[in-house]
Write a protein that holds these residues in place. Structure first.
Motif, PDB file in Angstrom:
ATOM      1  N   THR A  24       5.666   3.166  -2.808  1.00  0.00           N
ATOM      2  CA  THR A  24       6.992   3.385  -2.244  1.00  0.00           C
ATOM      3  C   THR A  24       7.057   2.913  -0.791  1.00  0.00           C
ATOM      4  O   THR A  24       6.025   2.654  -0.148  1.00  0.00           O
ATOM      5  N   ALA A  25       8.269   2.829  -0.274  1.00  0.00           N
ATOM      6  CA  ALA A  25       8.469   2.473   1.128  1.00  0.00           C
ATOM      7  C   ALA A  25       7.833   3.517   2.038  1.00  0.00           C
ATOM      8  O   ALA A  25       7.311   3.194   3.123  1.00  0.00           O
ATOM      9  N   GLN A  26       7.842   4.768   1.605  1.00  0.00           N
ATOM     10  CA  GLN A  26       7.241   5.839   2.391  1.00  0.00           C
ATOM     11  C   GLN A  26       5.722   5.637   2.516  1.00  0.00           C
ATOM     12  O   GLN A  26       5.123   5.897   3.565  1.00  0.00           O
ATOM     13  N   THR A  27       5.100   5.172   1.418  1.00  0.00           N
ATOM     14  CA  THR A  27       3.660   4.916   1.449  1.00  0.00           C
ATOM     15  C   THR A  27       3.329   3.762   2.389  1.00  0.00           C
ATOM     16  O   THR A  27       2.347   3.813   3.142  1.00  0.00           O
ATOM     17  N   ILE A  28       4.143   2.703   2.355  1.00  0.00           N
ATOM     18  CA  ILE A  28       3.951   1.575   3.274  1.00  0.00           C
ATOM     19  C   ILE A  28       4.036   2.057   4.714  1.00  0.00           C
ATOM     20  O   ILE A  28       3.217   1.686   5.570  1.00  0.00           O
ATOM     21  N   ALA A  29       5.026   2.898   4.995  1.00  0.00           N
ATOM     22  CA  ALA A  29       5.187   3.442   6.346  1.00  0.00           C
ATOM     23  C   ALA A  29       3.986   4.296   6.745  1.00  0.00           C
ATOM     24  O   ALA A  29       3.549   4.280   7.899  1.00  0.00           O
ATOM     25  N   GLN A  30       3.443   5.030   5.783  1.00  0.00           N
ATOM     26  CA  GLN A  30       2.273   5.869   6.057  1.00  0.00           C
ATOM     27  C   GLN A  30       1.058   5.023   6.436  1.00  0.00           C
ATOM     28  O   GLN A  30       0.277   5.398   7.320  1.00  0.00           O
ATOM     29  N   LEU A  31       0.904   3.873   5.786  1.00  0.00           N
ATOM     30  CA  LEU A  31      -0.238   3.001   6.070  1.00  0.00           C
ATOM     31  C   LEU A  31      -0.174   2.443   7.492  1.00  0.00           C
ATOM     32  O   LEU A  31      -1.201   2.289   8.153  1.00  0.00           O
ATOM     33  N   THR A  32       1.039   2.124   7.958  1.00  0.00           N
ATOM     34  CA  THR A  32       1.172   1.581   9.310  1.00  0.00           C
ATOM     35  C   THR A  32       1.178   2.691  10.366  1.00  0.00           C
ATOM     36  O   THR A  32       0.764   2.475  11.506  1.00  0.00           O
ATOM     37  N   LYS A  33       1.634   3.879   9.974  1.00  0.00           N
ATOM     38  CA  LYS A  33       1.605   5.018  10.906  1.00  0.00           C
ATOM     39  C   LYS A  33       0.178   5.510  11.099  1.00  0.00           C
ATOM     40  O   LYS A  33      -0.209   5.926  12.182  1.00  0.00           O
ATOM     41  N   GLY A  34      -0.606   5.450  10.012  1.00  0.00           N
ATOM     42  CA  GLY A  34      -2.011   5.815  10.109  1.00  0.00           C
ATOM     43  C   GLY A  34      -2.379   7.016   9.262  1.00  0.00           C
ATOM     44  O   GLY A  34      -1.540   7.876   8.984  1.00  0.00           O
ATOM     45  N   ILE A  35      -3.634   7.026   8.838  1.00  0.00           N
ATOM     46  CA  ILE A  35      -4.153   8.124   8.027  1.00  0.00           C
ATOM     47  C   ILE A  35      -5.535   8.497   8.522  1.00  0.00           C
ATOM     48  O   ILE A  35      -6.225   7.709   9.182  1.00  0.00           O
ATOM     49  N   ALA A  94      -6.733   6.665  -0.369  1.00  0.00           N
ATOM     50  CA  ALA A  94      -6.331   7.872   0.349  1.00  0.00           C
ATOM     51  C   ALA A  94      -4.838   8.165   0.213  1.00  0.00           C
ATOM     52  O   ALA A  94      -4.419   9.324   0.306  1.00  0.00           O
ATOM     53  N   VAL A  95      -4.033   7.111  -0.025  1.00  0.00           N
ATOM     54  CA  VAL A  95      -2.594   7.323  -0.199  1.00  0.00           C
ATOM     55  C   VAL A  95      -2.219   7.353  -1.682  1.00  0.00           C
ATOM     56  O   VAL A  95      -1.035   7.254  -2.033  1.00  0.00           O
ATOM     57  N   GLY A  96      -3.246   7.464  -2.539  1.00  0.00           N
ATOM     58  CA  GLY A  96      -2.983   7.661  -3.959  1.00  0.00           C
ATOM     59  C   GLY A  96      -2.839   6.416  -4.803  1.00  0.00           C
ATOM     60  O   GLY A  96      -2.326   6.483  -5.924  1.00  0.00           O
ATOM     61  N   HIS A  97      -3.324   5.279  -4.305  1.00  0.00           N
ATOM     62  CA  HIS A  97      -3.192   4.030  -5.050  1.00  0.00           C
ATOM     63  C   HIS A  97      -4.516   3.266  -5.059  1.00  0.00           C
ATOM     64  O   HIS A  97      -4.728   2.340  -4.254  1.00  0.00           O
ATOM     65  N   PRO A  98      -5.438   3.630  -5.954  1.00  0.00           N
ATOM     66  CA  PRO A  98      -6.733   2.939  -6.022  1.00  0.00           C
ATOM     67  C   PRO A  98      -6.576   1.441  -6.265  1.00  0.00           C
ATOM     68  O   PRO A  98      -5.700   1.006  -7.021  1.00  0.00           O
ATOM     69  N   VAL A  99      -7.430   0.667  -5.617  1.00  0.00           N
ATOM     70  CA  VAL A  99      -7.394  -0.791  -5.732  1.00  0.00           C
ATOM     71  C   VAL A  99      -8.067  -1.232  -7.027  1.00  0.00           C
ATOM     72  O   VAL A  99      -9.158  -0.782  -7.364  1.00  0.00           O
ATOM     73  N   THR A 100      -7.420  -2.137  -7.749  1.00  0.00           N
ATOM     74  CA  THR A 100      -8.024  -2.732  -8.938  1.00  0.00           C
ATOM     75  C   THR A 100      -8.459  -4.178  -8.694  1.00  0.00           C
ATOM     76  O   THR A 100      -9.381  -4.668  -9.327  1.00  0.00           O
ATOM     77  N   GLU A 101      -7.785  -4.862  -7.759  1.00  0.00           N
ATOM     78  CA  GLU A 101      -8.174  -6.220  -7.363  1.00  0.00           C
ATOM     79  C   GLU A 101      -7.892  -6.380  -5.875  1.00  0.00           C
ATOM     80  O   GLU A 101      -6.896  -5.849  -5.375  1.00  0.00           O
ATOM     81  N   LEU A 102      -8.783  -7.123  -5.192  1.00  0.00           N
ATOM     82  CA  LEU A 102      -8.601  -7.305  -3.752  1.00  0.00           C
ATOM     83  C   LEU A 102      -9.037  -8.706  -3.346  1.00  0.00           C
ATOM     84  O   LEU A 102     -10.114  -9.164  -3.723  1.00  0.00           O
ATOM     85  N   VAL A 103      -8.189  -9.379  -2.572  1.00  0.00           N
ATOM     86  CA  VAL A 103      -8.507 -10.723  -2.084  1.00  0.00           C
ATOM     87  C   VAL A 103      -8.168 -10.814  -0.605  1.00  0.00           C
ATOM     88  O   VAL A 103      -7.151 -10.283  -0.152  1.00  0.00           O
ATOM     89  N   ARG A 104      -9.056 -11.445   0.168  1.00  0.00           N
ATOM     90  CA  ARG A 104      -8.766 -11.698   1.583  1.00  0.00           C
ATOM     91  C   ARG A 104      -8.151 -13.091   1.695  1.00  0.00           C
ATOM     92  O   ARG A 104      -8.776 -14.086   1.343  1.00  0.00           O
ATOM     93  N   ARG A 105      -6.920 -13.129   2.210  1.00  0.00           N
ATOM     94  CA  ARG A 105      -6.180 -14.379   2.285  1.00  0.00           C
ATOM     95  C   ARG A 105      -6.279 -15.038   3.665  1.00  0.00           C
ATOM     96  O   ARG A 105      -6.052 -16.236   3.787  1.00  0.00           O
ATOM     97  N   GLN A 106      -6.600 -14.253   4.678  1.00  0.00           N
ATOM     98  CA  GLN A 106      -6.584 -14.799   6.037  1.00  0.00           C
ATOM     99  C   GLN A 106      -7.676 -14.157   6.872  1.00  0.00           C
ATOM    100  O   GLN A 106      -7.958 -12.962   6.741  1.00  0.00           O
TER     101      GLN A 106
END
Length: 264
Positions: free
Chosen positions: A153-164, A206-218
């Motif tokens: 959700t948008a709230q989760t995105i905001a939480q990631l930038t606000k910090g955990i 930590a925000v409830g969304h385990p990663v299934t795939e991860l790629v570093r683009r930059q």
């Protein structure tokens, strides 16, 4: 009376060094010098007779660092999943040697990506640059795209930038945005400068969304672009300049051997 021979001037003419580095012809480089576009060790050079030590002096043209040592090699790898970020794995897992076999130089990886993370990894024989870029306090910016479980959700995105708060301290993303969400999964783009171990995976879990795939683009100024998984290419002159400029401008003052680490 025999006169003492006049000692030969030390160093190599700046225009000769830059022409050999592929910047431009000697005549054009001389024009750059007259125009004040070239600096040596941070000071603008305007005299055409300037000589430098190519092994130790640092030269910039229009603010961009120039690679003077042509023996240094800088290679981008799109590391596939299942490969560990080491040149020789003690447990016999697939390592990076297969991707360096085509290069005469002995290349080493800058930092690490976990075996189950794919994407941009730099290989080089420039030990000084590798050490600076992988140093924990350097904080080079990295951009990841993560496929995660659930609808973000948008709230989760905001939480990631606000910090955990994680078990090893507070962390916040420099940037975060939702790219897609469908069929019970989401694509999230995270921009971070932290070098903490598995930080992207831990943040998203930590925000409830385990990663299934991860790629570093930059990685810093470098973009993976369309380089296929498992393929390598040399950095372009512009990319090398951008990377060297970044490392020279922002190298941590407390850099000490043995401190370098960066892992995702």
């Amino acid at each position: 009376m025999n006169q003492e021979p006049t000692p030969a001037p030390e160093g190599v003419r700046l225009q000769k060094v830059l022409a050999a580095a592929g910047v431009a012809s000697r005549r054009v480089v001389e024009q750059y010098i007259v125009e004040g576009r070239i600096s040596v060790n941070g000071s603008v050079v305007t005299e055409l007779g300037r000589r430098i030590d190519p092994e130790n002096d640092q030269v910039q043209v229009d603010g961009t660092a120039i690679q003077l040592d042509v023996s240094k090699r800088y290679v981008m790898l799109n590391k596939p999943t299942g490969v560990v970020s080491t040149m020789r794995d003690e447990n016999g897992r697939p390592d990076l040697r297969r991707f360096t076999a085509d290069w005469d130089e002995r290349l080493y990886n800058v930092g690490r990506l976990d075996a189950d993370t794919s994407g941009l990894l730099i290989l080089t024989n420039d030990g000084e640059l590798a050490h600076v870029l992988a140093h924990p306090s350097f904080g080079v910016t990295k951009v990841y795209i993560a496929k995660v479980e659930g609808a973000v959700t948008a709230q989760t995105i905001a939480q990631l930038t606000k910090g955990i708060e994680l078990e090893d301290g507070f962390i916040q993303a420099d940037k975060a945005r939702l790219l897609d969400s469908s069929r019970g999964a989401s694509l999230v783009e995270l921009t971070l400068h932290s070098g903490r171990n598995r930080i992207v995976r831990r943040m998203l879990a930590a925000v409830g969304h385990p990663v299934t795939e991860l790629v570093r683009r930059q990685f810093g100024p470098l973009h993976l672009g369309t380089l296929p998984a498992g393929k390598t290419r040399e950095l372009t002159k512009i990319e090398r300049g951008a990377l060297l400029t970044l490392a020279r401008h922002d190298a941590p003052a407390d850099l000490t051997p043995g401190d370098a680490q960066e892992n995702e």
